[in-house]
Enzyme design. Structure first.
Site: not given
Ligand code: DX5
Ligand code: ZN
Length: 220
Positions: A7, A32, A34, A36, A65, A67, A136, A174-176, A196
């Site tokens: 990401s 990826h 992101d 926002m 993605h 958001m 997520m 996706d996430g963590g 990310g």
């Molecule tokens: C969060 C994003 C994820 C995030 C992933 O809203 O959708 O893609 O950037 O980043 P990490 O891997 O650091 O959680």
């Molecule tokens: Zn994402």
């Protein structure tokens, strides 16, 4: 073999082209991106112009993605900029079926993202339209958060739903994601892991991606 989607949220935006090349040369499968808008989530990140600038410099699958609120309004500009895959949030669409139809009619892959609290039931009537389900495992809006292990069962539920429907849909988590939790997600059915902080947030993204892949082989 699990696919890795670094990401850019955790990348150095001042050297984005070089950062993307680094992970591409290291074997990333997707990039990826992101997006926002400051409304669906508090942060504002990138728009279609960044995608357009990166496009000529990378052969990676651009996995956008969204958001954003009312993603229907953004779909065409990101596709024109070079997105190969556009994911909308089920929670952000008044007309999810319509939004996905908009993506598909442009011959681009379509994804649906489910926030942690959202039930996979929302996918029931759009399965024929989608290529990807994004589960997520953090609340969207920030990188570097902790993986929500309580969402692991949802991956299995979605996997079973897709197998029962007999549809060729990938599950992206996706996430963590990091080498500790990656094998847990893959064991439940994840095909693609977004990372990310665990990739771009390290001194050596290539090595970091390799560590995630290795962890899935051992832990799987
Ligand atoms: C969060 C994003 C994820 C995030 C992933 O809203 O959708 O893609 O950037 O980043 P990490 O891997 O650091 O959680
Ligand atoms: Zn994402």
């Amino acid at each position: 073999m699990v696919k890795i989607a670094p990401s850019i949220l955790a990348a150095d935006f001042g050297r984005l082209k070089d950062e993307v090349k680094k992970v591409e040369d290291a074997g990333a499968d997707y990039l990826h991106i992101d997006v926002m808008d400051g409304h669906f989530v508090p942060k504002i990140t990138v728009g279609p112009d960044i995608v357009k600038c990166l496009r000529p410099h990378s052969r990676l699958i651009f996995d956008v993605h969204l958001m954003v609120k009312e993603p229907e309004r953004q779909i065409s500009s990101f596709i024109e900029a070079g997105a190969d895959l556009v994911t909308v949030h089920a929670e952000a669409c008044a007309h999810l079926h319509g939004a996905l139809t908009e993506v598909k009619k442009r011959n681009v892959k379509a994804g649906v993202a489910l926030n942690p609290a959202t039930s996979p039931e929302v996918l029931s009537y759009v399965l024929p339209l989608i290529d990807l389900v994004v589960i997520m495992t953090v609340n969207p809006g920030l990188g570097g958060q902790t993986f929500l292990k309580e969402i692991l069962p949802k991956i299995k539920v979605v996997k079973e739903m897709l197998l029962k429907a007999g549809v060729p849909v990938e599950i992206q988590v996706d996430g963590g994601i990091n080498p500790q939790v990656a094998p847990l997600a893959v064991k439940e059915g994840a095909d693609v892991l977004v990372a990310g902080a665990a990739v771009f947030g390290t001194p050596n993204p290539a090595e970091a991606m390799q560590r995630i892949r290795e962890s899935c082989k051992i832990g799987h």
